[in-house]
Design a protein around this motif. Structure first.
Motif, mmCIF file in Angstrom:
data_model
loop_
_atom_site.group_PDB
_atom_site.id
_atom_site.type_symbol
_atom_site.label_atom_id
_atom_site.label_comp_id
_atom_site.label_asym_id
_atom_site.label_seq_id
_atom_site.Cartn_x
_atom_site.Cartn_y
_atom_site.Cartn_z
ATOM 1 N N TYR A 105 42.936 45.333 37.736
ATOM 2 C CA TYR A 105 43.438 45.812 38.925
ATOM 3 C C TYR A 105 44.648 44.808 39.156
ATOM 4 N N GLN A 154 46.414 43.348 42.670
ATOM 5 C CA GLN A 154 46.342 43.325 44.396
ATOM 6 C C GLN A 154 47.448 42.413 44.639
ATOM 7 N N GLY A 181 45.945 47.130 48.772
ATOM 8 C CA GLY A 181 44.766 47.055 48.335
ATOM 9 C C GLY A 181 45.052 47.026 46.860
ATOM 10 N N PRO A 182 44.025 47.300 45.948
ATOM 11 C CA PRO A 182 44.056 46.856 44.529
ATOM 12 C C PRO A 182 44.780 48.269 43.955
ATOM 13 N N LYS A 183 45.530 47.744 42.730
ATOM 14 C CA LYS A 183 46.080 49.019 42.157
ATOM 15 C C LYS A 183 45.663 49.103 40.609
ATOM 16 N N LEU A 184 45.053 50.213 40.110
ATOM 17 C CA LEU A 184 44.682 49.993 38.752
ATOM 18 C C LEU A 184 45.892 49.845 37.771
#
Lengths: 114, 112
Positions: free
Chosen positions: A35, A37, A42-45
């Protein structure tokens, strides 16, 4: 039980340079995720592996990012060449077999591109 | 693209008070999860609620899910200074495998 290990913890590079991050998931976890971030989000895949095969890399900027998990255990994420907007924390996570909804995250690598 | 949107963006309360944060999402889900992130312990899973569940409890945490409104709430009761962190909701889509789609998070500050 040891957690997800990541290295390095911090990295500072100049734009157009290359960088690599390493992740060692929890022993026995077949599914591995990377991920990104960005600060304040927020975290992004970026990419999801099942053993050494790619399940989802639809959000990976393939012109500059690459990832591999050759033996189905640890994984490397590379950026070449880096851009200023790549400054972020890169998080690795893993899931145990049969419990795909449980993700265990590593401490992350904080990348600063100047 | 990020799926969930948390509200409020920031919340400041005193120890002992309850903290409520909300999450809205856009597409159908298999489940919704809440995570906590602080500098000391990284990103930690708190609780998972499935799409066919309406409420779930875990210790001082209470999560609700309203699939008709595509929204969820996280209630932390009797908050402590150690609860200071960012809280994220993350959804798993019904047709998108197991990857998490995170919101932007709510920053919670609990003062003594």
């Amino acid at each position: 039980e040891a957690g997800v290990a990541q290295s390095p913890r911090y990295k500072i590079i100049e734009k157009r340079q290359s960088v690599a991050f390493w992740c060692n998931p929890i022993s026995g976890h077949a599914t591995l995720y990377w991920y990104q971030q960005i600060l304040g989000q927020g975290p992004k895949l970026l990419i999801q592996f099942q053993n050494n095969g790619v399940v989802d890399d639809s959000q990976l900027p393939k012109d500059r990012f690459s990832a591999e998990r050759l033996k189905g255990v640890d994984s490397t994420l590379k950026i070449q060449p880096a851009k200023l907007e790549d400054s972020a924390v890169y998080l690795c996570a893993s899931s145990p077999p049969g419990a795909f909804y449980e993700q265990y995250f590593g401490p992350g690598t904080r990348l600063t591109v100047t | 693209s990020q799926q969930g949107e948390e509200d409020p963006q920031a919340l400041s309360i005193q120890e002992g008070e309850n903290a409520t944060m909300n999450c809205s999402y856009k597409t159908s889900i298999n489940n919704l999860q809440w995570y906590r992130q602080n500098s000391g312990r990284g990103l930690v899973h708190l609780i998972l609620i499935r799409s066919n569940e309406r409420e779930k409890h875990s210790g001082r945490l209470r999560v609700t899910l309203d699939t008709s409104k595509k929204s969820s709430s996280l209630l932390i009761t009797a908050s402590r200074a150690a609860d200071t962190a960012s809280y994220f909701c993350a959804t798993v889509g019904s047709n998108s495998g197991y990857a998490l789609n995170f919101g932007k998070g709510t920053s919670l500050l609990v003062t003594p």
